[in-house]
Write a protein that holds these residues in place. Structure first.
Motif, short mmCIF file in Angstrom:
data_model
loop_
_atom_site.label_atom_id
_atom_site.label_comp_id
_atom_site.label_asym_id
_atom_site.label_seq_id
_atom_site.Cartn_x
_atom_site.Cartn_y
_atom_site.Cartn_z
N UNK A 37 -13.82 25.57 -38.36
CA UNK A 37 -14.40 24.53 -37.52
C UNK A 37 -15.17 25.09 -36.32
N UNK A 38 -15.04 26.39 -36.06
CA UNK A 38 -15.63 26.96 -34.84
C UNK A 38 -17.16 26.88 -34.79
N UNK A 39 -17.89 27.12 -35.90
CA UNK A 39 -19.36 26.99 -35.80
C UNK A 39 -19.80 25.59 -35.35
N UNK A 40 -19.11 24.58 -35.82
CA UNK A 40 -19.44 23.21 -35.39
C UNK A 40 -19.22 23.05 -33.89
N UNK A 41 -18.11 23.56 -33.40
CA UNK A 41 -17.82 23.47 -31.96
C UNK A 41 -18.87 24.22 -31.14
N UNK A 42 -19.31 25.36 -31.63
CA UNK A 42 -20.34 26.12 -30.93
C UNK A 42 -21.68 25.38 -30.95
N UNK A 43 -22.05 24.87 -32.12
CA UNK A 43 -23.34 24.18 -32.23
C UNK A 43 -23.40 22.90 -31.40
#
Length: 78
Positions: A37-43
């Motif tokens: 889920x981290x890429x979504x949180x970063x984006x």
């Protein structure tokens, strides 16, 4: 407020590069060795990456970490 602007700019850059490489967020996470889920949180600028995450994400995208940082700096100037 500056931190939020940086997070938003990095998120835009990350999404742009990821999409250009035709990678899903899940595939990027797998290639980077980070949480799914981290890429979504970063984006979405919900999180700011640490240096180790920038290095891992860059490896997952097959780009140099300084490319992501420099593109983020360019995004902040616009």
């Amino acid at each position: 407020m500056r931190g939020r602007k940086v997070a938003v700019a990095f998120g835009r850059v990350l999404k742009e590069v990821r999409e250009r490489k035709n990678l899903s967020q899940e595939e990027l996470a797998f290639r980077s060795g980070i949480s799914r889920t981290y890429p979504s949180l970063l984006e979405r600028a919900r999180r700011q990456p640490t240096l180790s995450v920038i290095i891992s994400v860059a490896a997952g995208l097959d780009v140099r970490p300084d490319f992501l940082v420099n593109r983020t700096l360019e995004e902040l100037k616009e």
